[in-house]
Design a protein around this motif. Structure first.
Motif, PDB file in Angstrom:
ATOM      1  N   LYS A  84      10.317  35.498  13.793  1.00  0.00           N
ATOM      2  CA  LYS A  84       8.972  35.211  14.310  1.00  0.00           C
ATOM      3  C   LYS A  84       9.181  35.428  15.946  1.00  0.00           C
ATOM      4  O   LYS A  84       8.219  35.849  16.665  1.00  0.00           O
ATOM      5  CB  LYS A  84       8.574  33.794  13.923  1.00  0.00           C
ATOM      6  N   ALA A  85      10.312  35.019  16.239  1.00  0.00           N
ATOM      7  CA  ALA A  85      10.510  35.104  18.007  1.00  0.00           C
ATOM      8  C   ALA A  85      10.776  36.724  18.471  1.00  0.00           C
ATOM      9  O   ALA A  85      10.061  36.850  19.188  1.00  0.00           O
ATOM     10  CB  ALA A  85      11.761  34.423  18.091  1.00  0.00           C
ATOM     11  N   VAL A  86      11.363  37.271  17.271  1.00  0.00           N
ATOM     12  CA  VAL A  86      11.525  38.899  17.585  1.00  0.00           C
ATOM     13  C   VAL A  86      10.101  39.384  17.832  1.00  0.00           C
ATOM     14  O   VAL A  86       9.823  40.435  18.570  1.00  0.00           O
ATOM     15  CB  VAL A  86      12.362  39.804  16.511  1.00  0.00           C
ATOM     16  N   LYS A 104      18.072  43.792  15.926  1.00  0.00           N
ATOM     17  CA  LYS A 104      18.313  45.334  15.657  1.00  0.00           C
ATOM     18  C   LYS A 104      17.677  45.898  14.269  1.00  0.00           C
ATOM     19  O   LYS A 104      17.438  46.977  14.519  1.00  0.00           O
ATOM     20  CB  LYS A 104      19.822  45.322  15.664  1.00  0.00           C
ATOM     21  N   GLN A 105      17.672  45.102  13.540  1.00  0.00           N
ATOM     22  CA  GLN A 105      17.121  45.376  12.239  1.00  0.00           C
ATOM     23  C   GLN A 105      15.462  45.757  12.543  1.00  0.00           C
ATOM     24  O   GLN A 105      15.097  46.722  11.921  1.00  0.00           O
ATOM     25  CB  GLN A 105      17.334  44.406  11.008  1.00  0.00           C
ATOM     26  N   ILE A 106      14.886  44.965  12.922  1.00  0.00           N
ATOM     27  CA  ILE A 106      13.567  44.991  13.195  1.00  0.00           C
ATOM     28  C   ILE A 106      13.173  46.197  13.970  1.00  0.00           C
ATOM     29  O   ILE A 106      12.182  46.996  13.910  1.00  0.00           O
ATOM     30  CB  ILE A 106      12.851  43.628  13.567  1.00  0.00           C
ATOM     31  N   LYS A 107      13.717  46.367  15.265  1.00  0.00           N
ATOM     32  CA  LYS A 107      13.499  47.396  16.192  1.00  0.00           C
ATOM     33  C   LYS A 107      14.087  48.619  15.734  1.00  0.00           C
ATOM     34  O   LYS A 107      13.655  49.867  16.315  1.00  0.00           O
ATOM     35  CB  LYS A 107      13.981  47.138  17.616  1.00  0.00           C
ATOM     36  N   GLY A 108      14.892  48.822  14.739  1.00  0.00           N
ATOM     37  CA  GLY A 108      15.502  49.939  14.053  1.00  0.00           C
ATOM     38  C   GLY A 108      16.464  50.500  15.009  1.00  0.00           C
ATOM     39  O   GLY A 108      16.548  51.927  14.866  1.00  0.00           O
TER      40      GLY A 108
END
Length: 330
Positions: free
Chosen positions: A210-212, A326-330
């Motif tokens: 949620k924060a990311v 890192k996972q979310i932004k790829g």
């Protein structure tokens, strides 16, 4: 070379344990149905699997006896991590099915070990949960640390806690009947990476997600935030598992977790601070928050295993935040 089967070996705990055991020279096999775990969790820092996936990985549904039997007896030791668990919303929305499937998974695995016998199985390590402790010991803030002898009379709050407690009882009968050395570690709230941070995720990865994603995703905390947990980093959990494989046999149930509670509110504000986005958490008291608070008297773990927690919450949260980001932004 000692051989070992890790059920649920593609999950957060399992994959970290597999990598540690491989480094220590074990011949490691993995069984996982990939419901939450991911095969890529077994990759090293260069993106290569740490085990031979063709010969040492088994995609199996342990709730089917024949599939459980197929992965037992081919290794000296078994670490049984596999179960159905997720965040509080999933657990309390699927109690009947979760209870049914977890009991099948445990009973099938234990029956297969019973059939294999102590001639083939040198040790069976089962992972339980502090959710199995009575609700009466988890329904107030700032509680005294839990002790292993408080498990009975039993009154867990959730079907998940009941299902894991049934596993603890059954492995006890198995040990007495077969002579197979057994050990049960009862984990407090484990966090770390790699982790599921989606809709079924538990509180820390959910808040970090949620924060990311903020402000596209609102930073909402379920419940009052006053509820407390004994959060323990996965590296400390792996240390406990490795120590138990050496020293834990025949000592019954051993709690693994810190002796203090951290409130969900503290976690939320710390995650918001790490994000650097000026987030102000919103607490939704219409949502369930589970047990009020719990923490561990880990005296038994210290005396028998020589175990103590070592990873600070600050260090663990920052590592988790950067990994999920890192996972979310790829």
């Amino acid at each position: 070379m000692k051989s070992i089967m890790v059920t649920g070996g593609c999950g957060m705990i399992g994959s970290n344990l597999v990598k540690r055991l491989v480094k220590e020279g074990w011949d490691v096999y993995v069984a996982d149905n990939l419901w939450r775990g991911k095969i890529e969790n077994l990759n090293d820092e260069n993106g290569k699997p740490v085990i031979d996936l063709d010969t040492h990985f088994f995609k199996k549904d342990l709730s089917i006896y024949e599939e459980a039997e197929s992965v037992v007896g081919i290794t000296d030791y078994v670490v049984h991590l596999a179960d159905i668990v997720a965040g509080i919303d999933y657990v309390f929305s699927n109690q009947g099915e979760l209870f049914r499937v977890n009991n099948l998974i445990n009973s099938n695995l234990f029956a297969a070990c019973r059939k294999a016998g102590k001639e083939k199985i040198k040790g069976l390590l089962y992972v339980g949960t502090v959710c199995s402790f009575p609700l009466t010991r988890q329904n107030m803030l700032n509680p005294e640390p839990l002790h292993e002898d408080e498990l009975f009379p039993a009154m867990p709050e959730s079907a998940y806690g009941w299902s894991k407690l049934m596993g603890q009882l059954e492995i006890g009968y198995l040990e007495k009947e077969t002579g197979i050395p057994c050990c049960t570690l009862m984990f407090h709230n484990v966090y770390g990476t790699p982790t599921d941070f989606g809709e079924r995720s538990q509180v820390i990865p959910a808040l970090i997600r949620k924060a990311v994603n903020y402000p596209k995703e609102e930073f909402v905390v379920w419940g009052s935030g006053e509820q407390g947990r004994a959060f323990i980093h996965v590296n400390d959990i792996v240390n406990a598992l490795v120590l138990a494989l050496d020293k834990g046999w025949g000592h019954g149930w051993i709690q693994i977790g810190p002796s203090y509670c951290t409130s969900i509110k503290e976690i939320a504000y710390k995650v918001a601070e790490i994000s650097g986005k000026g987030i102000v958490p919103r607490f939704d008291t219409t949502k369930p928050e589970g047990d009020k608070a719990r923490c561990a008297d880990y005296t038994k773990a210290k005396e028998i295993l020589g175990w103590e927690p070592s990873v600070s919450l600050e260090e663990g949260l920052r590592e988790s935040y950067h990994w999920i980001e890192k996972q979310i932004k790829g």
